[in-house]
Design a protein around this motif. Structure first.
Motif, PDB file in Angstrom:
ATOM      1  N   LYS A 168     -32.336  47.035  48.182  1.00 45.21           N
ATOM      2  CA  LYS A 168     -32.357  48.211  49.053  1.00 45.21           C
ATOM      3  C   LYS A 168     -33.690  48.363  49.780  1.00 45.21           C
ATOM      4  O   LYS A 168     -33.796  49.143  50.719  1.00 45.21           O
ATOM      5  N   ASN A 169     -34.708  47.650  49.344  1.00 51.37           N
ATOM      6  CA  ASN A 169     -36.048  47.787  49.919  1.00 51.37           C
ATOM      7  C   ASN A 169     -36.352  46.686  50.926  1.00 51.37           C
ATOM      8  O   ASN A 169     -37.303  45.951  50.789  1.00 51.37           O
ATOM      9  N   SER A 170     -35.537  46.579  51.945  1.00 52.75           N
ATOM     10  CA  SER A 170     -35.720  45.573  52.981  1.00 52.75           C
ATOM     11  C   SER A 170     -36.853  46.000  53.916  1.00 52.75           C
ATOM     12  O   SER A 170     -37.050  47.197  54.177  1.00 52.75           O
ATOM     13  N   GLY A 209     -27.723  47.599  56.153  1.00 55.19           N
ATOM     14  CA  GLY A 209     -28.407  48.507  55.244  1.00 55.19           C
ATOM     15  C   GLY A 209     -29.690  49.063  55.831  1.00 55.19           C
ATOM     16  O   GLY A 209     -29.993  48.899  57.004  1.00 55.19           O
ATOM     17  N   GLU A 210     -30.441  49.722  54.965  1.00 54.94           N
ATOM     18  CA  GLU A 210     -31.694  50.336  55.384  1.00 54.94           C
ATOM     19  C   GLU A 210     -32.828  49.328  55.303  1.00 54.94           C
ATOM     20  O   GLU A 210     -32.813  48.410  54.491  1.00 54.94           O
ATOM     21  N   TYR A 211     -33.831  49.522  56.167  1.00 53.90           N
ATOM     22  CA  TYR A 211     -35.018  48.681  56.139  1.00 53.90           C
ATOM     23  C   TYR A 211     -36.186  49.485  56.704  1.00 53.90           C
ATOM     24  O   TYR A 211     -35.997  50.479  57.407  1.00 53.90           O
TER      25      TYR A 211
END
Length: 153
Positions: free
Chosen positions: A33-35, A71-73
């Motif tokens: 999730k931590n892109s 996803g989130e980045y």
């Protein structure tokens, strides 16, 4: 993965160039999730915080529309700095004579990390002088590379 990197480069490079900068390189670091997407920009007259913010806004707007990363980045825009990463044969050529650190994708002679004097480029190989020996590494075998700053005392 190379295709995704090429797609990101094709999307971002025209934006950066239109604003008067060179796209030095892109790192997409995906960790669940931590892109994180790091964009390095360069200009002969230098890069300041406002430049990074301006490019960040422009790239962010296009990325929101095109949505190339699932996803989130977190988007970061930066100057390559003194310990600048090296991505292309042209960049290796430009920094011939500097000390560099290389990390290979797979081990060569039992190791993946090398550090020495960048002797140049020959064809698609990077030449590195280290411990009185010269090593030739194909550009595609290099996972990462960066300048190792040296300061005169």
């Amino acid at each position: 993965m190379a295709t995704k990197h090429a797609a990101l480069h094709a999307l971002i490079e025209p934006i950066v160039a239109s604003m008067g900068f060179e796209l030095w390189g892109i790192d997409h670091l995906s960790q669940g999730k931590n892109s994180r997407l790091v964009i390095y920009i360069e200009r002969e007259s230098g890069v300041n915080v406002e430049d990074c913010a301006d490019i960040s806004r422009q790239v962010s707007a296009v990325m929101d529309v095109e949505d190339p990363i699932a996803g989130e980045y977190r988007l970061e825009v930066s100057s390559p700095g003194m310990a600048r990463p090296l991505y292309s044969l042209d960049q290796f050529t430009r920094f011939q004579g500097h000390h560099v650190a290389l990390k290979l994708r797979t081990a060569f002679d039992g190791r993946r990390k090398y550090q020495g004097l960048l002797a140049g480029v020959e064809g698609d190989e990077v030449l590195l002088q280290m411990d009185g020996e010269e090593y030739c590494f194909p550009i595609e075998s290099i996972d990462s590379a960066h300048i190792v700053p040296h300061f005169d005392e």
